[in-house]
Design a protein around this motif. Structure first.
Motif, mmCIF file in Angstrom:
data_model
loop_
_atom_site.group_PDB
_atom_site.id
_atom_site.type_symbol
_atom_site.label_atom_id
_atom_site.label_comp_id
_atom_site.label_asym_id
_atom_site.label_seq_id
_atom_site.Cartn_x
_atom_site.Cartn_y
_atom_site.Cartn_z
ATOM 1 N N ILE A 1 -4.949 -48.189 -14.582
ATOM 2 C CA ILE A 1 -4.742 -46.915 -15.283
ATOM 3 C C ILE A 1 -5.855 -45.918 -14.957
ATOM 4 O O ILE A 1 -5.597 -44.734 -14.722
ATOM 5 N N VAL A 2 -7.092 -46.391 -14.914
ATOM 6 C CA VAL A 2 -8.212 -45.499 -14.615
ATOM 7 C C VAL A 2 -8.115 -44.982 -13.179
ATOM 8 O O VAL A 2 -8.390 -43.807 -12.911
ATOM 9 N N ARG A 3 -7.699 -45.842 -12.254
ATOM 10 C CA ARG A 3 -7.542 -45.388 -10.860
ATOM 11 C C ARG A 3 -6.467 -44.300 -10.762
ATOM 12 O O ARG A 3 -6.623 -43.324 -10.021
ATOM 13 N N GLU A 4 -5.391 -44.467 -11.514
ATOM 14 C CA GLU A 4 -4.326 -43.451 -11.520
ATOM 15 C C GLU A 4 -4.861 -42.129 -12.061
ATOM 16 O O GLU A 4 -4.592 -41.058 -11.519
ATOM 17 N N SER A 5 -5.638 -42.215 -13.147
ATOM 18 C CA SER A 5 -6.252 -41.007 -13.708
ATOM 19 C C SER A 5 -7.190 -40.358 -12.702
ATOM 20 O O SER A 5 -7.156 -39.135 -12.490
ATOM 21 N N LEU A 6 -8.011 -41.174 -12.060
ATOM 22 C CA LEU A 6 -8.991 -40.658 -11.102
ATOM 23 C C LEU A 6 -8.302 -39.986 -9.920
ATOM 24 O O LEU A 6 -8.732 -38.921 -9.449
ATOM 25 N N ASP A 7 -7.218 -40.582 -9.433
ATOM 26 C CA ASP A 7 -6.469 -39.970 -8.329
ATOM 27 C C ASP A 7 -5.911 -38.602 -8.727
ATOM 28 O O ASP A 7 -5.976 -37.641 -7.943
ATOM 29 N N LEU A 8 -5.344 -38.502 -9.927
ATOM 30 C CA LEU A 8 -4.795 -37.226 -10.394
ATOM 31 C C LEU A 8 -5.895 -36.174 -10.539
ATOM 32 O O LEU A 8 -5.704 -35.008 -10.181
ATOM 33 N N VAL A 9 -7.046 -36.577 -11.073
ATOM 34 C CA VAL A 9 -8.160 -35.640 -11.248
ATOM 35 C C VAL A 9 -8.611 -35.100 -9.898
ATOM 36 O O VAL A 9 -8.865 -33.890 -9.741
ATOM 37 N N ARG A 10 -8.696 -35.969 -8.919
ATOM 38 C CA ARG A 10 -9.121 -35.529 -7.578
ATOM 39 C C ARG A 10 -8.062 -34.639 -6.932
ATOM 40 O O ARG A 10 -8.397 -33.643 -6.284
ATOM 41 N N GLN A 11 -6.800 -34.981 -7.109
ATOM 42 C CA GLN A 11 -5.736 -34.139 -6.556
ATOM 43 C C GLN A 11 -5.747 -32.745 -7.184
ATOM 44 O O GLN A 11 -5.494 -31.751 -6.502
ATOM 45 N N GLU A 12 -6.046 -32.685 -8.450
ATOM 46 C CA GLU A 12 -6.107 -31.408 -9.162
ATOM 47 C C GLU A 12 -7.435 -30.681 -8.945
ATOM 48 O O GLU A 12 -7.594 -29.553 -9.385
ATOM 49 N N ARG A 13 -8.381 -31.364 -8.289
ATOM 50 C CA ARG A 13 -9.730 -30.819 -8.099
ATOM 51 C C ARG A 13 -10.338 -30.382 -9.438
ATOM 52 O O ARG A 13 -10.954 -29.320 -9.562
ATOM 53 N N TRP A 14 -10.174 -31.265 -10.401
ATOM 54 C CA TRP A 14 -10.640 -30.989 -11.764
ATOM 55 C C TRP A 14 -12.078 -31.492 -11.887
ATOM 56 O O TRP A 14 -12.365 -32.498 -12.507
ATOM 57 N N ILE A 15 -12.980 -30.749 -11.304
ATOM 58 C CA ILE A 15 -14.376 -31.169 -11.210
ATOM 59 C C ILE A 15 -15.027 -31.309 -12.580
ATOM 60 O O ILE A 15 -15.836 -32.219 -12.807
ATOM 61 N N ALA A 16 -14.664 -30.433 -13.521
ATOM 62 C CA ALA A 16 -15.297 -30.456 -14.839
ATOM 63 C C ALA A 16 -15.013 -31.742 -15.605
ATOM 64 O O ALA A 16 -15.761 -32.107 -16.520
ATOM 65 N N PHE A 17 -13.934 -32.451 -15.230
ATOM 66 C CA PHE A 17 -13.550 -33.677 -15.940
ATOM 67 C C PHE A 17 -13.870 -34.934 -15.141
ATOM 68 O O PHE A 17 -13.894 -36.043 -15.677
ATOM 69 N N LEU A 18 -14.142 -34.775 -13.853
ATOM 70 C CA LEU A 18 -14.278 -35.902 -12.941
ATOM 71 C C LEU A 18 -15.284 -36.973 -13.377
ATOM 72 O O LEU A 18 -15.012 -38.179 -13.212
ATOM 73 N N PRO A 19 -16.461 -36.634 -13.938
ATOM 74 C CA PRO A 19 -17.431 -37.691 -14.276
ATOM 75 C C PRO A 19 -16.907 -38.733 -15.265
ATOM 76 O O PRO A 19 -17.357 -39.881 -15.248
ATOM 77 N N TRP A 20 -15.961 -38.347 -16.115
ATOM 78 C CA TRP A 20 -15.459 -39.283 -17.133
ATOM 79 C C TRP A 20 -14.702 -40.461 -16.492
ATOM 80 O O TRP A 20 -15.098 -41.629 -16.672
ATOM 81 N N PRO A 21 -13.640 -40.215 -15.707
ATOM 82 C CA PRO A 21 -12.992 -41.370 -15.080
ATOM 83 C C PRO A 21 -13.880 -42.047 -14.034
ATOM 84 O O PRO A 21 -13.727 -43.260 -13.804
ATOM 85 N N GLN A 22 -14.787 -41.301 -13.414
ATOM 86 C CA GLN A 22 -15.732 -41.936 -12.484
ATOM 87 C C GLN A 22 -16.574 -42.991 -13.196
ATOM 88 O O GLN A 22 -16.761 -44.100 -12.684
#
Length: 601
Positions: free
Chosen positions: A422-443
């Motif tokens: 589930i976390v990998r799926e979230s992380l992939d979506l965040v990167r696809q969206e280039r949602w930098i402000a949220f990226l550290p959380w799933p990382q």
């Protein structure tokens, strides 16, 4: 009509005057437990909880019940097994003022004292543990209601009336900067800038002396708002308002926060100037949301603006703006750990919601709230529904957000395979969206899963990336989570001195802003406590555990309350392990159950 007071020195008053109180401290304890327990307790459970030291525990319980019935006017007021208390409609109970919303908030100002003041039962350790948690919880609930009332009054143009409620919130929790900021803003908007500046000085001295902290800039800026305004001066017309609104939203999404806030403030002023309530409500909602999400230390101002957005939206019939503002206020309350007010705002938002996008966002916040409380079945239900609704409407950011909270819940339950997927799926979506402000959380979540899988190099890369980006974003939540992870990594490598340094840093970073995410703060405290106890460093562990226990109780974070009790047991508290078992009985988390069993062995 009778009146029951359980805050402060307990008492019962009948219409004709004070009633003869029930005899025995345990009888007062019994009354409080019956009124506050989540579900009706059995007679056997109450006998064990309060009368285990008696020769005949059930007989002692019957005597106390008879005393209560007499003091409450006789009749079948307490019946059954489990025991149910049914007070007459004419009976008022001070603690019910906290839990039952009323159109008249004035009774809040009359509340004083802690629950069952002076009632201590040294030979009932499980009850004492329950009482301590309830005292923290009720104090936090009163504070939350006072703050909500004050914010609502400021937003509706009644700043002078808000002062009494903000002042009482400060008195109740003087070390919370947000309470001081709310009082300063109320004083400034009501026209008393001198008193506002004095309150700033009081707050600065108090935080410096007690916590060694400097207040955030938001405190002093709160005194600069003029009478009659929560936002700023009016400027132009409708086209300018619409243009500024779109420009502000675009700038916030692009990460240009200061420019975005400036545009949104102008949009509010322009819309007010041209008397367009729909546009003004939307601009207020956008500004409030930006203050809450895009910049730290601004939740107080953001909440006031969102309250104002709701007032304007309701007057203009703008349902979607009202839904958005209600949800954002719910999010603010969830992060602050004010569960009662959070649930109220989110319930109102869900009742108004119609679209998949609206439902996805609301359910995501509800899932976060349930997870923070340790209610995993409800969390998974809300979050799954949120992910499905977000996928239907193509809201990939909401999908990623809700997946990350779901992944966190599986991680906390030690369901590492499910969490990783589930976390990998979230992380992939965040990167696809280039949602930098949220990226550290799933990382940070993904790195923790790498750590538990034994891949220390991958964990190091993930935690370090989350730390660097969190620091660049100046986000205390991301810094706290990443710092905690680097502390766990150092422990895994056997470098306990470095682990202590990182965890100390993480604790400091996670709580540096007044509008911090309290769950992250408590989560970091738990990790620091665990590490200190693993080193048998009781001097370091004791204050951390004390902070964790108080914070978890105030913010109704039940799983973290259990973990605090287990830490207290390791510090030598002989009753803490049984209290952990009692508090953890209703939490569906196999990993926590294992910890409780280990603590009792």
């Amino acid at each position: 009509m009778s009146r029951i007071r359980l805050l402060g020195k307990p008492s019962i008053e009948q219409a004709v005057g004070p009633a003869r109180p029930p005899r025995g401290r345990k009888t007062w304890a019994l009354l409080a437990y019956l009124l506050l327990a989540e579900r009706p307790p059995t007679r056997k459970r109450l006998a064990e909880l309060l009368f285990a030291d008696a020769d005949d525990p059930l007989g002692a319980l019957r005597w106390s019940l008879a005393e209560l019935r007499r003091a409450l006017g006789g009749g079948e007021v307490i019946t059954g097994d489990p025991l149910v208390i049914a007070l007459s409609p004419e009976t008022t109970v001070d603690i019910m003022v906290v839990t039952e919303h009323s159109a008249d908030p004035e009774p809040l100002l009359e509340l004083s004292g802690e629950l069952l003041e002076g009632v201590e039962l040294a030979f009932c350790p499980e009850f004492e543990s329950w009482l301590l948690v309830e005292r923290h919880r009720l104090s936090a609930a009163i504070e939350g209601r006072l703050r909500e009332t004050a914010v609502s009054m400021v937003a509706s143009g009644r700043a002078a009336d808000a002062i009494a409620y903000a002042s009482k919130a400060v008195a109740l929790n003087p070390l919370e900067q947000g309470n001081h900021e709310l009082l300063v803003r109320s004083l400034a908007i009501s026209g008393d800038r001198t008193a506002a500046l004095r309150q700033i000085a009081v707050c600065e001295d108090l935080l410096r002396r007690e916590l060694g902290l400097q207040p955030s800039p938001a405190l002093r800026e709160a005194s600069q708002v003029g009478p009659g305004s929560t936002v700023g001066p009016a400027l132009g017309g409708r086209a300018a308002a619409a243009s500024q609104l779109e420009a502000g939203r675009a700038a916030i999404v692009a990460g240009a926060v200061d420019a975005g806030l400036q545009c949104l403030r102008r949009a509010v002023s322009e819309a007010e100037h041209c008397k367009n309530p729909v546009l003004r409500g939307r601009a207020l909602a956008a500004l409030g949301g930006a203050l809450v999400h895009a910049i730290r230390g601004r939740d107080e101002e953001g909440a006031i603006v969102l309250h104002e957005a709701i007032l304007v939206a309701e007057q203009s019939g703008d349902r979607s703006t009202s839904v958005f503002a209600h949800r954002e206020l719910g999010f603010v309350e969830v992060q602050a750990g004010r569960r009662q007010t959070a649930n109220a705002w989110l319930a109102k938002a869900q009742a108004l919601a119609e679209t998949d996008q609206e439902h996805a966002a609301i359910l995501g916040v509800r899932g976060m709230n349930s997870s923070d409380q340790g209610d995993y079945p409800a969390a998974f239900e809300h979050l799954s529904a949120s992910v499905e609704a977000a996928a239907r409407c193509g809201d990939r950011r909401q999908q990623a957000w809700s997946l990350s909270i779901m992944g966190r819940a599986h991680l906390l339950r030690a369901e590492y395979s499910q969490a990783a997927a589930i976390v990998r799926e979230s992380l992939d979506l965040v990167r696809q969206e280039r949602w930098i402000a949220f990226l550290p959380w799933p990382q940070a979540l993904n790195a923790e899963l790498d750590l538990y899988a034994g891949d220390l190099d991958a964990a190091a890369d993930g935690f370090e990336q989350a730390w660097v980006l969190g620091c660049q974003l100046n986000d205390p939540c991301w810094e706290g989570m990443a710092g905690r992870g680097l502390g766990l990594l150092s422990t895994g490598r056997g470098d306990h001195a470095r682990a202590s340094e990182w965890l100390t840093q993480a604790v400091s970073r996670a709580c540096r802003e007044p509008d911090r995410y309290q769950w992250v703060h408590a989560h970091v405290l738990d990790a620091a406590s665990t590490a200190a106890l693993a080193r048998d460093d009781q001097q370091r562990a004791a204050p951390l555990v004390t902070q964790l226990a108080a914070l978890a109780a105030r913010c109704d974070m039940r799983e973290l309350m259990v973990r605090a009790k287990l830490h207290q047991a390791r510090l030598g508290d002989s009753s803490a392990a049984s209290s952990a078992r009692l508090l953890g009985a209703g939490i569906d988390n196999p990993a926590l159950t294992d910890l409780i069993l280990q603590g009792e062995s």
